[in-house]
Design a protein around this motif. Structure first.
Motif, PDB file in Angstrom:
ATOM      1  N   LYS A  27      17.263 -25.010  28.047  1.00  0.00           N
ATOM      2  CA  LYS A  27      17.510 -24.112  26.904  1.00  0.00           C
ATOM      3  C   LYS A  27      16.249 -23.878  26.064  1.00  0.00           C
ATOM      4  O   LYS A  27      16.123 -22.836  25.426  1.00  0.00           O
ATOM      5  N   TYR A  30      14.218 -20.658  26.077  1.00  0.00           N
ATOM      6  CA  TYR A  30      14.771 -19.416  25.513  1.00  0.00           C
ATOM      7  C   TYR A  30      14.636 -19.333  24.003  1.00  0.00           C
ATOM      8  O   TYR A  30      15.627 -19.187  23.298  1.00  0.00           O
ATOM      9  N   PHE A  38      12.362 -13.354  29.568  1.00  0.00           N
ATOM     10  CA  PHE A  38      13.400 -13.386  30.602  1.00  0.00           C
ATOM     11  C   PHE A  38      13.959 -11.981  30.831  1.00  0.00           C
ATOM     12  O   PHE A  38      14.191 -11.562  31.974  1.00  0.00           O
ATOM     13  N   GLY A  77      25.980 -17.972  27.603  1.00  0.00           N
ATOM     14  CA  GLY A  77      24.603 -17.600  27.957  1.00  0.00           C
ATOM     15  C   GLY A  77      24.472 -16.101  28.128  1.00  0.00           C
ATOM     16  O   GLY A  77      23.959 -15.609  29.131  1.00  0.00           O
ATOM     17  N   GLY A  79      22.685 -13.697  26.627  1.00  0.00           N
ATOM     18  CA  GLY A  79      21.392 -13.000  26.572  1.00  0.00           C
ATOM     19  C   GLY A  79      21.522 -11.623  25.950  1.00  0.00           C
ATOM     20  O   GLY A  79      22.078 -11.472  24.863  1.00  0.00           O
ATOM     21  N   LYS A  83      24.381  -6.465  31.594  1.00  0.00           N
ATOM     22  CA  LYS A  83      25.339  -6.278  32.700  1.00  0.00           C
ATOM     23  C   LYS A  83      26.776  -6.337  32.203  1.00  0.00           C
ATOM     24  O   LYS A  83      27.667  -5.713  32.774  1.00  0.00           O
ATOM     25  N   ASP A 108      25.363 -17.977  22.894  1.00  0.00           N
ATOM     26  CA  ASP A 108      23.996 -18.220  23.376  1.00  0.00           C
ATOM     27  C   ASP A 108      23.263 -19.122  22.391  1.00  0.00           C
ATOM     28  O   ASP A 108      23.593 -19.148  21.210  1.00  0.00           O
ATOM     29  N   VAL A 109      22.243 -19.848  22.886  1.00  0.00           N
ATOM     30  CA  VAL A 109      21.385 -20.637  21.979  1.00  0.00           C
ATOM     31  C   VAL A 109      20.325 -19.773  21.321  1.00  0.00           C
ATOM     32  O   VAL A 109      19.741 -20.164  20.322  1.00  0.00           O
ATOM     33  N   ALA A 135      25.644 -21.328  20.052  1.00  0.00           N
ATOM     34  CA  ALA A 135      26.084 -22.671  20.469  1.00  0.00           C
ATOM     35  C   ALA A 135      25.398 -23.061  21.767  1.00  0.00           C
ATOM     36  O   ALA A 135      24.939 -22.201  22.524  1.00  0.00           O
ATOM     37  N   ASP A 136      25.342 -24.375  21.993  1.00  0.00           N
ATOM     38  CA  ASP A 136      24.801 -24.925  23.229  1.00  0.00           C
ATOM     39  C   ASP A 136      25.983 -25.242  24.145  1.00  0.00           C
ATOM     40  O   ASP A 136      26.768 -26.143  23.860  1.00  0.00           O
ATOM     41  N   PHE A 137      26.100 -24.493  25.246  1.00  0.00           N
ATOM     42  CA  PHE A 137      27.290 -24.676  26.103  1.00  0.00           C
ATOM     43  C   PHE A 137      27.232 -25.962  26.920  1.00  0.00           C
ATOM     44  O   PHE A 137      28.182 -26.281  27.630  1.00  0.00           O
ATOM     45  N   THR A 138      26.132 -26.704  26.840  1.00  0.00           N
ATOM     46  CA  THR A 138      26.062 -27.973  27.578  1.00  0.00           C
ATOM     47  C   THR A 138      26.577 -29.149  26.741  1.00  0.00           C
ATOM     48  O   THR A 138      26.717 -30.264  27.244  1.00  0.00           O
ATOM     49  N   GLY A 157      24.433 -14.261  35.791  1.00  0.00           N
ATOM     50  CA  GLY A 157      22.985 -14.427  35.920  1.00  0.00           C
ATOM     51  C   GLY A 157      22.563 -15.611  36.773  1.00  0.00           C
ATOM     52  O   GLY A 157      21.376 -15.922  36.846  1.00  0.00           O
ATOM     53  N   THR A 159      23.141 -18.614  35.995  1.00  0.00           N
ATOM     54  CA  THR A 159      22.782 -19.699  35.071  1.00  0.00           C
ATOM     55  C   THR A 159      23.400 -21.031  35.509  1.00  0.00           C
ATOM     56  O   THR A 159      22.834 -22.091  35.243  1.00  0.00           O
TER      57      THR A 159
END
Ligand SMILES: C[S@@+](CC[C@H](N)C(=O)[O-])C[C@H]1O[C@@H](n2cnc3c(N)ncnc32)[C@H](O)[C@@H]1O
Length: 322
Positions: A27, A30, A38, A77, A79, A83, A108-109, A135-138, A157, A159
């Motif tokens: 992360k 980004y 990116f 994520g 971005g 798409k 997204d972060v 937010a951090d999805f991890t 993507g 990801t």
């Protein structure tokens, strides 16, 4: 902007930079500049995944909207959500006039990218409720907003390829737990293919991916107030790991690096030729990915590739009990 000693960047740097090999969570690639780079990568001739995934979404968006009947799309994520517009168009077009509004929740972060994107989408889609979430999805405790009807979680993507196999299962497990029976999951994943094409996609001729990778050094320099730390002292490396079927991105020192992190009160010494591990991008095989999804209670209802067979979209449905 400089972070404090207990900031997420400082904690991740302390946990990763003195490991062998040194590493940082993906992360951190980004920040605002990294996100812009990116976006540039997605338009490079060598970077086929975005064009291939766009091709599949163009062909399948209406079918995805009709199958899922989702009233909320949560994209992890997101971005620039470029798409995703194909999906948004299909969902808005399929929506009953006078029925409930569709919500789009980009997560997204990258907060600058997210807020600019959300503003543009709100203006372009007056019939859509756009609710951005930084937010951090991890992180553990992944939750999704409540909706009146089925939800569609979207992860595009490729990801998912950034995760190690163990963390991928943990993440999919958490996502399945966050979804309710009848919710859907749309997953974009890159497929195993010719090594030359894969390496070129992560080491383009114009050097944009190299800049994207080296930007991590800038993130460390500015975020941790570093002295004697220069992006130009690092060389971008992209190599195929056949055992793990993944592209690995590394940064290799061109000379001895003797940096000082003011925020951490710590020195960082790397000899010339040392390598920092910055990103993995795993490539998949459709049946194995479907089996992995099914094992966490997300059986595939459809899998589609582009005509060339480069990229895969899987639509999965959360079944009753995972
Ligand atoms: C490979 S890009 C894909 C972007 C977009 N979905 C696409 O398909 O072009 C990964 C995206 O995930 C975001 N991201 C990376 N790690 C993240 C994390 N831990 N939590 C939330 N977002 C993250 C990045 O900021 C970036 O927008």
């Amino acid at each position: 902007m400089t972070a404090g000693v207990d900031s997420p960047l400082a904690l991740d740097a302390l946990a990763g930079l003195w490991q062998d090999p040194p590493t940082l969570p993906v992360k951190w690639l980004y920040d605002e500049r990294g996100s812009r780079l990116f976006d540039e990568i997605t338009r490079l001739p060598e970077y086929y995944p975005t064009r291939r995934e766009t091709e599949i979404l163009t062909a399948r968006a209406a079918e995805i909207a009709a199958t899922t009947g989702a009233e909320m799309i949560v994209e992890l994520g997101s971005g620039t959500s470029t798409k995703t517009r194909l999906l948004l168009d299909a969902f808005v077009a399929g929506c009953d006039p006078g029925g409930s509004r569709i919500s789009y929740v980009p997560v997204d972060v990258s907060d600058e990218m997210l807020s600019v994107t959300a503003e543009i989408l709100s203006a372009d889609y007056p019939d859509l409720d756009v609710v951005p979430v930084v937010a951090d999805f991890t992180e553990p405790g992944l939750t999704l907003p409540v909706a009146n009807g089925p939800r569609l979680a979207v992860f595009l993507g490729g990801t998912i390829g950034n995760f190690t196999p163990d963390f991928r299962v943990e993440f999919l497990d958490r996502l399945a737990a966050a979804l309710a029976p009848g919710d859907y999951f749309l997953l974009g994943a890159d497929l195993i293919k010719d090594t030359g094409r894969l390496v070129a996609a992560y080491d383009d001729k114009s050097g944009v991916t190299a800049d994207f990778n080296r930007n991590l050094i800038e993130v460390l320099r500015t975020g941790l107030d570093a002295r004697n730390l220069y992006a130009d002292d690092f060389e971008h490396i992209a190599r195929w790991n056949p055992a793990e079927h993944r592209i690995e991105m590394w940064l290799r020192t061109r000379r001895d690096v003797n940096a000082w992190f003011e925020v951490l009160g710590k020195a960082w010494h790397l000899p010339a030729g040392a390598e920092i591990h910055t990103e993995i991008s795993t490539k998949f095989e459709p049946a194995a990915l479907a089996a992995e999804l099914a094992s966490v209670g997300l059986p595939a209802v459809a899998q589609w590739t582009d005509v060339a067979g480069d990229f895969l979209l899987t639509l999965a449905c959360r079944r009753e009990s995972p």
